[in-house]
Structure formats: structure tokens, C-alpha cells
Design a protein around this motif. Sequence first.
Motif, PDB file in Angstrom:
ATOM      1  N   CYS A 166       1.241  -6.553  10.243  1.00 36.21           N
ATOM      2  CA  CYS A 166       0.143  -6.565   9.460  1.00 36.21           C
ATOM      3  C   CYS A 166       0.497  -8.472  10.079  1.00 36.21           C
ATOM      4  O   CYS A 166      -0.852  -8.686  11.420  1.00 36.21           O
ATOM      5  CB  CYS A 166       0.891  -7.081   8.967  1.00 36.21           C
ATOM      6  N   SER A 169      -1.919  -8.319  13.846  1.00 34.58           N
ATOM      7  CA  SER A 169      -3.006  -7.981  14.085  1.00 34.58           C
ATOM      8  C   SER A 169      -4.167  -8.322  14.130  1.00 34.58           C
ATOM      9  O   SER A 169      -4.367  -9.527  12.846  1.00 34.58           O
ATOM     10  CB  SER A 169      -2.644  -6.543  13.209  1.00 34.58           C
ATOM     11  N   ILE A 174      -6.748  -4.778  11.147  1.00 35.08           N
ATOM     12  CA  ILE A 174      -6.514  -4.333  10.118  1.00 35.08           C
ATOM     13  C   ILE A 174      -7.592  -3.920   9.436  1.00 35.08           C
ATOM     14  O   ILE A 174      -7.276  -2.795   8.330  1.00 35.08           O
ATOM     15  CB  ILE A 174      -6.539  -6.308   9.227  1.00 35.08           C
ATOM     16  N   LEU A 181      -2.758  -0.396   5.254  1.00 33.73           N
ATOM     17  CA  LEU A 181      -2.000  -1.059   4.519  1.00 33.73           C
ATOM     18  C   LEU A 181      -2.087  -1.195   3.569  1.00 33.73           C
ATOM     19  O   LEU A 181      -0.594  -2.151   3.102  1.00 33.73           O
ATOM     20  CB  LEU A 181      -2.388  -1.438   6.068  1.00 33.73           C
ATOM     21  N   GLN A 185       1.560  -2.126   1.159  1.00 32.04           N
ATOM     22  CA  GLN A 185       1.607  -3.826   0.859  1.00 32.04           C
ATOM     23  C   GLN A 185       1.809  -3.665  -0.616  1.00 32.04           C
ATOM     24  O   GLN A 185       2.453  -3.994  -1.025  1.00 32.04           O
ATOM     25  CB  GLN A 185       0.069  -4.438   0.784  1.00 32.04           C
ATOM     26  N   CYS A 235      -0.305 -10.678   3.947  1.00 33.64           N
ATOM     27  CA  CYS A 235      -0.647 -10.402   5.543  1.00 33.64           C
ATOM     28  C   CYS A 235      -1.474 -10.073   5.902  1.00 33.64           C
ATOM     29  O   CYS A 235      -1.944  -9.918   7.011  1.00 33.64           O
ATOM     30  CB  CYS A 235       0.633  -9.416   5.439  1.00 33.64           C
ATOM     31  N   LEU A 236      -2.918  -9.514   4.442  1.00 39.81           N
ATOM     32  CA  LEU A 236      -3.639  -9.212   5.664  1.00 39.81           C
ATOM     33  C   LEU A 236      -4.848  -9.558   5.459  1.00 39.81           C
ATOM     34  O   LEU A 236      -5.881  -9.190   5.710  1.00 39.81           O
ATOM     35  CB  LEU A 236      -3.708  -7.678   3.802  1.00 39.81           C
TER      36      LEU A 236
END
Length: 376
Positions: A166, A169, A174, A181, A185, A235-236
Motif C-alpha cells: 500500500c 501505491s 489505491i 484493499l 485492511q 496506509c490507504l
Amino acid sequence: MLGALHEDSSANEMRLSGENLQRVRHTFALEQSTRACSHLSKRRASNDPQYREVVLVCCLLFVMSELLLGRYDNAIQHLHSGLRILKETQTCHPIINLDHSLIHFFKRLDIESAHFGPGTPFLSSHLQREDHVESLDLFSKMQNVTDVHQSVTILLNLGLPFLARCWPSSAVEIAAEYNELFQTQQHILSLNHDFQHHFGIFHRSVYHTLCNRDQRGVDLLQLQSLSQILSLKTCLIKGPVPASLTPEYISLLSAHQTFLAKSGDRPSFTLDYGVVPGLWVVASQCPDCSIRLQAIHTLESWPHCEGIINSNVIVSMALKSLKVELQTQGQLYSSIIGAGKEEELSRFLFDELMSKQQVTSWSFIRGAELRLKDCQ
């Protein structure tokens, strides 16, 4: 070989210097590594049943030596060679009993290396399908240090490769895979929260019975889960981290500082996971720049290596990221570690690392660069 390079690195506060044959210790290390290779070649022809284990031990020592020099490409090549031998031995020579700790450290470095290459472990078979196991079965029976260690290992084996996927990216990448994802997550987050719940029960019922060394061990394991929780939460996110998360960064930094204050013995090199990943999360992402500086100062106060990660690299990257971000926002920047020290670390970063093309693919470096672009 390893002793000479470690002694040299310790004297240099664990800064990466590359091989310099003008240094006596480096010359000695080269001589010893040449002798080691010669002995290995001779031993290969002896049909020694312990030969594969000896090769794996030597391979691990070469990995560590290359990491001390900052020659990451060589270190990863040695690691992959060792993993191939390990896989071949377990598949084709099952009667050979390899040392369990040796297997453990190779697998651990394999998982960690996901952040220093293509984003996945070299041997995907090392990743057991822990995500299909009910979390209640994973964590409800923690009764000793080994149980806690095994639980956190499962979490790290799931979380580290996911974060390595992640962080580098882009927002577009994403968005294209967001549903998948997001589900992953949330699943790993749920496992970490379940671990924290059961760790609380373990802490109340068992912690007081442990010796000081084991107490520090489980404290560190809990920190690693807490660090992963905050990493997973963000992380996203591509762009500035919401200010509402600042209290969580402050809490994570405080937990690390409390742990370090109680830790008198601080090794300069360890193959275990430690405090650097959690402090990097605070130093690179916290919306409050003063908290980020505190995390950087905490990192800078203990020069050391944790597996592939060198704290000096993390300090250099965190300082660079913070400085660029403040300049983009038109704010003044003043480092708490001193302009001279900062310049030295910056020079170390670019001279020794950024000249190597593969470094730009490291997940945390790529992720920091993308986050800075989104802030502009």
C-alpha cells in the motif's frame, strides 16, 4: 568478518559507509570473508551432512555484514540465495534437521524484505494462511512469552507485506483496488484489536509473574502491534493525515519512549523487529510537526540496526520529508538535532543510498515521496 565490520560500524555510530579498504577493519573483514568462501568450497566436496546448515549460517552472516556496510543489493542477494537453499532443503532433503532459530530468522528477514524490493516476500510459502483462522483461536490462549511472540509474528506476517503493497501505491492505484484493499485492511486491523484485547487479559493475569527481561520482551511485542494498527489505519490515505489522529501518534510515541526509558541494554544490531518501524510512523506521518521532531530525536538517540532497517536511514528520510513538507507550506524549519548533524545524515543518505537505483523502490521511501506530492 562480521565482528570486524560490527566494531567499525559501532565506532561510526552505525552509519553506512560502504566498503573502504583504507580502513584496517574492512581489509581484515575482506580477508576473512575470502577465507570463509574457500573453506565452504572445500567442505562442499566432503559430503558433510551438516553442510547445508553451515552454508545457511554463513549466508546469514554475509547478509548481516553487507547490511552493516549499507550494501543492500548484495545483502538481499545473499538473503535470496539463503532462502532458495532453505526451501530446497525443506522440500528435497526433509531428513536434514535445520536449527529452528536459523529458519526463524531467514523467514523473518524474508517478510521484512518485502519493503525493500517488489513488495512481496521472496518465498510466499512462508506466509501461512493465518487470515483464515479465527482470531479468537489465535489469541485467547496466550499464557507465556512464546504465545505472545507467536501471536505478534502472525500479525506481522500479515501486516508487513500488506503495508509494503500500500505505501508505494499512488492514489490512482489505491482507488483501482480499493474494495479489496479496504477489506484486507479491516481484517488485519480486527486481528490486531483482538490481540490487544487478549493481551490486556494476559497482562493482568501473567505479566507480573515474568522476569524483567520477559516483561520488556512482551512490552516490545505489544508496541509492534500498536504500531501496525496506526500504520494500517493510514496506509490507504494519500495526502495529509487527518489531525484527528494526532492523539494516537502522541500515544504511540509516548509508549515507545516509556519502553526505551526502561531498556538499559540497547544492542547496536539485532535481527528482531524493534522500535524503528513505530517511531518511523510517528516521525513521517503525524500531523503535528513538533511530535514528529520528538520521534526523530528519539530515533537519533539510539543508532542501531533492526534486521534490514538502519535507524540512521530512517532519521535521514524523516528529516528530509519534514523539511520538504514545511518548505512547501511556507513554514520555517529548525532541526533539534543540530544543523551539522543533520547535514551529515543527509549527505550519508544521498551519497550512500540514493545513488543506488533500487533504493527508490523501498516502500517507505516511495510512500513518503507520494505523500509529499499530494501535499503540494
